[in-house]
Design a protein around this motif. Structure first.
Motif, PDB file in Angstrom:
ATOM      1  N   ARG A  15     -16.063   0.488   5.939  1.00  0.00           N
ATOM      2  CA  ARG A  15     -14.826   0.830   6.497  1.00  0.00           C
ATOM      3  C   ARG A  15     -14.475   0.051   7.567  1.00  0.00           C
ATOM      4  O   ARG A  15     -15.384  -0.214   8.567  1.00  0.00           O
ATOM      5  CB  ARG A  15     -14.873   2.471   6.635  1.00  0.00           C
ATOM      6  CG  ARG A  15     -13.578   2.984   6.597  1.00  0.00           C
ATOM      7  CD  ARG A  15     -13.765   4.580   7.037  1.00  0.00           C
ATOM      8  NE  ARG A  15     -12.198   4.957   7.287  1.00  0.00           N
ATOM      9  CZ  ARG A  15     -11.426   5.272   6.367  1.00  0.00           C
ATOM     10  NH1 ARG A  15     -11.546   5.220   4.856  1.00  0.00           N
ATOM     11  NH2 ARG A  15     -10.243   5.930   6.747  1.00  0.00           N
ATOM     12  N   PRO A  16     -13.103  -0.425   7.614  1.00  0.00           N
ATOM     13  CA  PRO A  16     -12.684  -1.097   9.209  1.00  0.00           C
ATOM     14  C   PRO A  16     -13.033  -0.249  10.313  1.00  0.00           C
ATOM     15  O   PRO A  16     -12.904   0.974  10.208  1.00  0.00           O
ATOM     16  CB  PRO A  16     -11.374  -1.271   8.819  1.00  0.00           C
ATOM     17  CG  PRO A  16     -11.103  -1.080   7.289  1.00  0.00           C
ATOM     18  CD  PRO A  16     -12.218  -0.221   6.717  1.00  0.00           C
ATOM     19  N   THR A  17     -13.441  -1.025  11.236  1.00  0.00           N
ATOM     20  CA  THR A  17     -13.705  -0.403  12.485  1.00  0.00           C
ATOM     21  C   THR A  17     -12.564  -0.466  13.343  1.00  0.00           C
ATOM     22  O   THR A  17     -11.730  -1.150  13.036  1.00  0.00           O
ATOM     23  CB  THR A  17     -14.970  -0.574  13.236  1.00  0.00           C
ATOM     24  OG1 THR A  17     -14.701  -2.062  13.465  1.00  0.00           O
ATOM     25  CG2 THR A  17     -16.250  -0.376  12.090  1.00  0.00           C
ATOM     26  N   SER A  18     -12.628   0.160  14.647  1.00  0.00           N
ATOM     27  CA  SER A  18     -11.473  -0.025  15.766  1.00  0.00           C
ATOM     28  C   SER A  18     -11.193  -1.677  15.953  1.00  0.00           C
ATOM     29  O   SER A  18     -10.097  -2.055  15.936  1.00  0.00           O
ATOM     30  CB  SER A  18     -11.712   0.400  16.981  1.00  0.00           C
ATOM     31  OG  SER A  18     -11.781   1.805  16.917  1.00  0.00           O
ATOM     32  N   VAL A 105      -9.531   6.266  17.074  1.00  0.00           N
ATOM     33  CA  VAL A 105     -10.610   7.164  17.164  1.00  0.00           C
ATOM     34  C   VAL A 105     -11.648   7.243  15.822  1.00  0.00           C
ATOM     35  O   VAL A 105     -11.158   7.149  14.634  1.00  0.00           O
ATOM     36  CB  VAL A 105     -10.268   8.461  17.287  1.00  0.00           C
ATOM     37  CG1 VAL A 105     -11.460   9.498  17.546  1.00  0.00           C
ATOM     38  CG2 VAL A 105      -9.174   8.662  18.380  1.00  0.00           C
ATOM     39  N   ASP A 106     -12.993   6.733  16.226  1.00  0.00           N
ATOM     40  CA  ASP A 106     -13.945   6.528  15.102  1.00  0.00           C
ATOM     41  C   ASP A 106     -15.302   7.031  15.573  1.00  0.00           C
ATOM     42  O   ASP A 106     -15.940   6.091  16.008  1.00  0.00           O
ATOM     43  CB  ASP A 106     -13.651   5.296  14.294  1.00  0.00           C
ATOM     44  CG  ASP A 106     -14.620   5.372  13.213  1.00  0.00           C
ATOM     45  OD1 ASP A 106     -15.185   6.543  12.560  1.00  0.00           O
ATOM     46  OD2 ASP A 106     -15.017   3.923  12.762  1.00  0.00           O
ATOM     47  N   LEU A 143      -6.877   8.476  13.959  1.00  0.00           N
ATOM     48  CA  LEU A 143      -8.083   8.809  13.715  1.00  0.00           C
ATOM     49  C   LEU A 143      -8.218   7.800  12.307  1.00  0.00           C
ATOM     50  O   LEU A 143      -7.776   8.234  11.221  1.00  0.00           O
ATOM     51  CB  LEU A 143      -8.205  10.265  13.411  1.00  0.00           C
ATOM     52  CG  LEU A 143      -8.138  11.134  14.661  1.00  0.00           C
ATOM     53  CD1 LEU A 143      -7.262  12.124  14.601  1.00  0.00           C
ATOM     54  CD2 LEU A 143      -9.891  11.701  14.772  1.00  0.00           C
ATOM     55  N   ILE A 144      -9.106   6.888  12.539  1.00  0.00           N
ATOM     56  CA  ILE A 144      -9.462   6.021  11.423  1.00  0.00           C
ATOM     57  C   ILE A 144     -10.499   6.247  10.637  1.00  0.00           C
ATOM     58  O   ILE A 144     -10.647   5.620   9.611  1.00  0.00           O
ATOM     59  CB  ILE A 144      -9.380   4.391  12.108  1.00  0.00           C
ATOM     60  CG1 ILE A 144     -10.674   4.244  13.030  1.00  0.00           C
ATOM     61  CG2 ILE A 144      -7.942   4.019  12.761  1.00  0.00           C
ATOM     62  CD1 ILE A 144     -10.935   2.998  13.404  1.00  0.00           C
ATOM     63  N   GLY A 145     -11.627   7.021  11.044  1.00  0.00           N
ATOM     64  CA  GLY A 145     -12.846   7.305  10.267  1.00  0.00           C
ATOM     65  C   GLY A 145     -13.232   8.533  10.628  1.00  0.00           C
ATOM     66  O   GLY A 145     -12.668   9.745  10.166  1.00  0.00           O
TER      67      GLY A 145
END
Lengths: 271, 290
Positions: A15-18, A105-106, A143-145
């Motif tokens: 999954r893509p991170t920040s 946010v992850d 919130l991305i993850g």
């Protein structure tokens, strides 16, 4: 998709991170700023200044790392107090120059360890909550993850909070909940349902403003769309008088959890 | 056989101590007459313990006390006026077994929520006071806990009053999910507005203060006090040990430890608490009011 499927998707290694979001959305304009000026530089938090369609912005992300080495270096996206203090320093700087703040946010949560306690993990998070509530510049949190409890909230006291479709946001991990309530880690899937932690749940509860649909591969279509959406939103917020902005932010949280009853109306039978 | 009678209370101290030893070697203890101190293991007369604000006279161990008792020993007699006492949570998320747990907590604690709020006078200084209760679901912060504390701060802001919060909490209440997490932001916002008006906020951390309460209003006081030896931390000791896979040093996360690390202002014993709060309140009163 069930809640546990989304938990797994939110935690997926690919999954893509920040850093992916920052690179794809702000490109070369991102200039990283380091350190909390008090203790050190927490690599679990990536932060700096950038341009968004020409507009100067402050960007803060919790970074999990994209491979094992990076994950070790970034402490798997679990920030220490100095990470939250670095974030606050940059927010105060953004306020000074009236730049909007954009947070990615992850995190599974704020780090639990000896150093984190010695340096005041609780105090660091508490201070962010308090200061963000009256920061005189727009704040947008995405919130991305994983959104793990207080460690996520410390970057999510914002004018708007958005979630990727498969991101999750919860007061406790489903594993933690299952082990505390039922002393049974096998009940993780059940706990993730009960906790109401998916983007759809949180939208229904009024905790978030927007769900970002995820295309099959989280590709440039997502990032381009997101970039324009962020840009429009923060520009609109910048036009608001500061008092209105802050009143709205206060009331955004003030109204959450008013679904209580007085003792007289409380149901007496509990099945 | 030892039979409890009223004259026991009048016997000289060493006599009582002997009986303590005697009781330790004998299994029979009359109900609720004696209490064993969990810290020094001495036997204490319940009535002595009550007279001593539930502090062990031998080793100074502070027993946990409920919110009503705390209010009684802290504020001037008859001055406490409770606010929002009727508010109570409902099972917003339909969380399994939560309704029953709430009901049980209400019965065992005789309270509607994990915090009691109101106004009171301490040596004639008027203040808003919020006292958490560990006997209600370990003082966990649900939506009503957050709502009551927020209302108390809003009332104090409106009426230019100081706020004193006695914290005790295992953290956020997971049965209320994300909405309990949101109470951290909500209460912090109310604290900030109160603070921005130049008003005083004192927190007193008591055993244990952890999790979402530590990471929000408990750590936001202008002045942060603690009772001796109280456990104070963000993560609970068990969680930390599981994360780092080693034993924690002794005295880690005690009030004294947190004081040394610079996160609280002073450790104050229960018997000095009222006097300390009174002095601090008076130091912050405008001269005309004194």
């Amino acid at each position: 998709m069930s809640a546990i499927d989304r938990v797994n998707a939110a935690r997926a290694n690919n999954r893509p991170t920040s850093i992916d979001y920052i690179t794809k959305i702000f490109g070369d304009s991102f200039f990283e700023l380091h350190g909390d000026r008090r203790f050190g530089d927490d690599k679990a938090i990536v932060s700096g200044i950038a341009r968004l369609n020409g507009l100067p912005v402050t960007v803060i992300g919790i970074e999990k790392g994209r491979n094992l080495n990076e994950r070790m270096e970034r402490n798997f996206g679990m920030a220490h107090p100095e990470g939250y203090r670095k974030a606050l320093r940059l927010m105060k700087q953004a306020e000074k120059f009236r730049r909007p703040v954009i947070c990615f946010v992850d995190t599974s949560g704020a780090y639990c360890g000896i150093g984190a306690e010695e340096r005041g993990q609780g105090q660091a998070i508490a201070e962010n909550l308090m200061e963000m509530m009256t920061l005189k510049t727009p704040i947008l949190s995405i919130l991305i993850g994983e959104g793990g409890s207080g460690g996520a909230l410390a970057l999510a006291v914002a004018d708007e909070v958005w979630m990727l479709e498969n991101a999750v946001y919860s007061v406790i991990s489903p594993e933690g909940c299952a082990s505390i309530l039922w002393k049974d880690a096998a009940k993780t899937a059940e706990a993730s349902e009960c906790l109401k932690m998916t983007s759809q749940d949180l939208f229904s509860l009024g905790v978030i403003e927007r769900i970002i649909r995820e295309p099959k591969d989280l590709d440039s279509k997502l990032f381009d769309g997101l970039k324009n959406l962020i840009s429009q939103t923060v520009r609109k917020k910048l036009e608001q008088p500061v008092d209105t902005l802050l009143d709205n932010r206060y009331n955004r949280f003030r109204r959450l959890g008013q679904d209580f009853v007085t003792q007289d109306d409380a149901p007496t039978d509990t099945e | 056989m030892f039979t409890p009678d009223i004259f026991n209370f009048m016997k000289p101290k060493n006599e009582l101590e002997k009986q303590g030893e005697w009781l330790e070697t004998h299994p029979y203890v009359p109900d609720e007459l004696w209490v064993k101190c969990p810290s020094c293991k001495n036997m204490l007369l319940t009535s002595d313990l009550e007279d001593n604000m539930k502090v062990c006279s031998k080793c100074g161990h502070h027993f946990r006390i409920n919110a009503r008792y705390r209010i009684n020993i802290t504020v001037d007699d008859g001055t406490f006026e409770e606010m929002d006492s009727e508010l109570t949570s409902k099972n917003i998320l339909d969380f399994p077994d939560y309704s029953q747990k709430l009901q049980k907590a209400k019965i065992s604690s005789c309270e509607n929520e994990s915090v009691i709020c109101g106004t009171a006078e301490i040596d004639r200084s008027r203040t808003v006071i919020c006292v958490m209760d560990s006997s209600f679901m370990m003082g966990s912060m649900g939506t009503v806990t957050g709502e009551k504390i927020t209302r108390a701060f809003e009332y104090a802001t409106e009426n230019s009053l100081p706020v004193i919060v006695f914290a005790v909490s295992g953290g956020a209440r997971m049965q209320e999910g994300i909405l309990s997490l949101m109470q951290m932001a909500k209460t912090s916002g109310a604290v900030k507005r109160h603070s921005d008006k130049g008003l005083l906020y004192i927190t007193v951390l008591t055993d244990p203060t952890t999790g979402g309460v530590t990471a929000s209003f408990a750590m936001e006081g202008d002045i942060i006090l603690s009772e001796p030896k109280a456990l104070i931390g963000f993560a609970g000791p068990r969680v930390i040990e599981q994360t780092i896979r080693q034993k924690l040093p002794k005295d880690f996360q005690t009030a004294e430890f947190v004081l040394e690390k610079g996160f609280i202002d002073a450790v104050v014993s229960r018997k000095d608490m009222k006097k300390t709060l009174s002095e601090l309140l008076k130091l912050h009163e405008k001269e005309g009011n004194r």
